[in-house]
Each structure stands twice: as C-alpha cells, then as structure tokens.
Design an enzyme around this catalytic site. Structure first.
Site, mmCIF file in Angstrom:
data_model
loop_
_atom_site.group_PDB
_atom_site.id
_atom_site.type_symbol
_atom_site.label_atom_id
_atom_site.label_comp_id
_atom_site.label_asym_id
_atom_site.label_seq_id
_atom_site.Cartn_x
_atom_site.Cartn_y
_atom_site.Cartn_z
ATOM 1 N N GLY A 45 0.795 -1.216 0.000
ATOM 2 C CA GLY A 45 0.000 0.000 0.000
ATOM 3 C C GLY A 45 0.829 1.267 0.000
ATOM 4 N N HIS A 46 0.139 2.385 -0.211
ATOM 5 C CA HIS A 46 0.805 3.684 -0.310
ATOM 6 C C HIS A 46 1.499 4.054 0.999
ATOM 7 C CE1 HIS A 46 -3.349 4.307 1.026
ATOM 8 N NE2 HIS A 46 -2.903 5.341 1.697
ATOM 9 N N GLY A 47 2.710 4.567 0.867
ATOM 10 C CA GLY A 47 3.452 5.039 2.029
ATOM 11 C C GLY A 47 4.151 3.962 2.826
#
Length: 350
Positions: free
Chosen positions: A247-249
């Site tokens: 996922g993002h980050g």
C-alpha cells in the site's frame, strides 16, 4: 563439464569432496535436477540427514551434501561423487548458474517502440516491440525493457534493470540499478486514497514518489502504490513474490522476503531482513522489527518486535500458536466435558 571443474567454481566452499580420496572418479556433469528426478549425468543436492533415503535411491551422478559423514559414506557406496557444505541449497543455487543463463536480448531499440523526444536512454539498452516511454523518462545503461512495457513520465530506471513484458511503471517512480520487475507488475500507481465527505468519497491525489532501491526483485502481478505525500520505499535487495499488494506510504527495509498474496495496508513499516510468508496481511501503520518472521496466513494488527516469530489471526507468538493448534481439534470434546460439569454442578446445587 567435469565434476572437478564445478568444484573449482565454488572456491573455498568446495574444499571437502569425494575427489580427495578418489581423484580418478571425475564424471562429466551435464545439468542439474531435483534429487527424485535426477538422471545419469546430473547434479542434485540433499539438505539434511532426514533426506538420506534419497541418496540410496537417486540416479544422480553427483550430489551436494551437508557436512554429514554418514551421507557422504552412503553416496560413496552408491558410486555418487559428492561435495559437502554447511548450506547445500545455497551451493546448489550457485551450481544452477553454471548450467543456465537467463535470456538476455541483444541491445537494440525496436522500430515499433514509442519513445518521447525528451526521454534519455542509456547505452547498450534493449527496448522491445510496442514499448512506450513517455516524457522525461531516464533509462540507465544496460537496461532491458521487454515488449509492451509502459513507462509513465518523470520516471527513472537504473543501470542493468530488467522490466519484463507487460509491466507498467507509473509517474514519479524511481527504480534503482540491477532490479527485476516481472510481467504484469504495476509500480507507482495511485494509492487507495479516498476521504469521506458529505457528497461521498473525495479522491486524495497521490503526489508522492515510489522508490525501489538497488537489487529489488518484484514478482508477476504485484502492485506497489504511490502515496499522497512522501514516499513508498522498498529497500535494496528485497525480494517480492507474485500477487503482493504494498500500500501507499509503506517503508520496507533491506533484504526482506515477501511471499505471494501478502498484503500491506498504507503506512506499514518493515525493518531489515523481515520475512512474510504467503497470504500474510498487515494492518494500517503497523511496524515490524528487524528480522521478524510471519508464517503463512498471519494477520498482523499490532507492532511486532525485532526477531519475533508470529502466526495466526490475530498474530500471536509462534510457540503459543502451536499450543493453540494442539488444543483446537480437541475443542468439541472439551466443550462436551464442560457441559457435563455444568450439569453436575447445577444438580449438586439443586
């Protein structure tokens, strides 16, 4: 290739072998095989004493063995030449490389490739049919870009990195040197960023960067998402299997191994040398310490300490998980016993 030639390739790890006592028995080795499928002329390996029965049954001509004198004697009795090491599987991996070289196309740019005039392509690069390289892209020396790859603007691909067919590299992505991105993988697509509002889900633009450091391997159909701000980062020499969602980050350390169908929500942080077995799921913002291990199908909802081994959903220490599993199949009988005790207790009080 003579067995003695193979040994010479192993250097110091190849000093204990059957040629020391029987130098005249130096057969020709034509390939490698699994021990139960080996044929005459092939090299295989045995990981430990529990696989000793394979030594007497195999048709292999040569074996890589653990440092076990009984296995060495058994191989000798069966006319098998051998080399022993503390890590047979590692040495076998090196042996495979002596007989198999991955496909590497001759450097060229195929006439059907579409390359923007502002893109910079290094020397000795292969760009296959129907590749699309958009504005501002930088491709390092010796890179290999197989057919149908699409590289979005503002992207950098490092030296000697390979992008296999049909993978997609989205904007604001930085991929280091000596990386391998397998077919169907998507690097740097928008993270799952939506904010609830009175009118529905408001899309949060994903303006951050996706960074893969040197030596990262990404499997087929894996997705590594771009964040709203900051970076999604995968550390050097981390290997990622097929069908993984990052996922993002997320921040993934160096030397990690992530198996198929594992998934990480946004903001997860993995330390160095973390191992996630298949279908491991990690909740938002969880931190996993250096050297931690999660077994298959583990669901992790809270931080894991460095070096800890966890299993189950929700994740618990591995040794406790084994005790829980031992009790699990006995629960129906235990429940019946509990009901009987409850009835006896009730009758004694009446």
């Amino acid at each position: 290739m003579k067995f003695s030639e193979i040994i010479s390739q192993f250097g110091e790890t190849g000093t204990n072998h059957s040629l020391t006592s029987n130098p005249d028995h130096d057969p020709e080795i034509i390939g490698v095989a699994a021990i139960d499928e080996a044929t005459n002329g092939t090299l295989s390996y045995v990981e430990g004493p529990k696989f000793g029965s394979f030594v007497s049954k195999t048709n292999a001509t040569a074996l890589i063995l653990p440092q076990d004198e009984k296995l060495q004697e058994l191989a000798q009795e069966n006319g098998i030449v051998w080399i022993s090491t503390s890590d047979p599987r590692l040495l076998f991996a090196k042996a495979i490389a002596l007989f198999y070289q991955p496909y590497r196309p001759v450097p060229e740019i195929h006439p059907t490739a579409v390359i923007h005039s502002s893109a910079k392509v290094g020397s000795d690069v292969y760009v296959g049919p129907h590749v699309v390289i958009q504005q501002g892209v930088e491709i390092g020396d010796g890179a290999i870009i197989h057919p149908n790859v699409v590289i979005y603007p503002d992207t950098k691909i490092g030296d000697r990195t390979t992008l296999h067919a049909n993978c997609t590299i989205h904007e604001r992505t930085r991929i280091g040197a000596d990386c391998v991105i397998h077919s169907g993988a998507v690097i740097g697509a928008e993270g799952f960023g939506f904010v609830p509002s009175r009118t529905g889900w408001l899309k949060m633009e994903q303006s951050g960067y996706t960074v893969l450091e040197d030596g990262v391997v990404v499997g087929c159909n894996t997705a590594i998402d771009r964040p709203a701000v900051g970076e999604t980062r995968v550390g050097r020499n981390t290997v990622i299997d097929n069908l993984v969602q990052i996922g993002h980050g997320c921040q993934i350390g160096s030397g990690c191994a992530i198996a198929g169908q594992a998934g990480m929500a946004g903001g997860v942080k993995l330390g160095n040398r973390v191992i996630l077995a298949g279908q491991t799921g990690i909740a938002n913002q969880v931190k996993i310490g250096d050297g931690a291990i999660a077994s298959a199908q583990t669901g992790i909802h809270s931080d894991v300490a460095p070096g800890e081994i966890v299993s189950g959903t929700p994740a618990i220490p591995y040794k406790l998980y084994l005790k829980v599993c031992a009790v699990y199949s006995r629960l129906p009988d235990m429940y019946q016993s509990l009901k009987q005790l409850q009835r006896k207790f009730k009758n004694s009080n009446d």
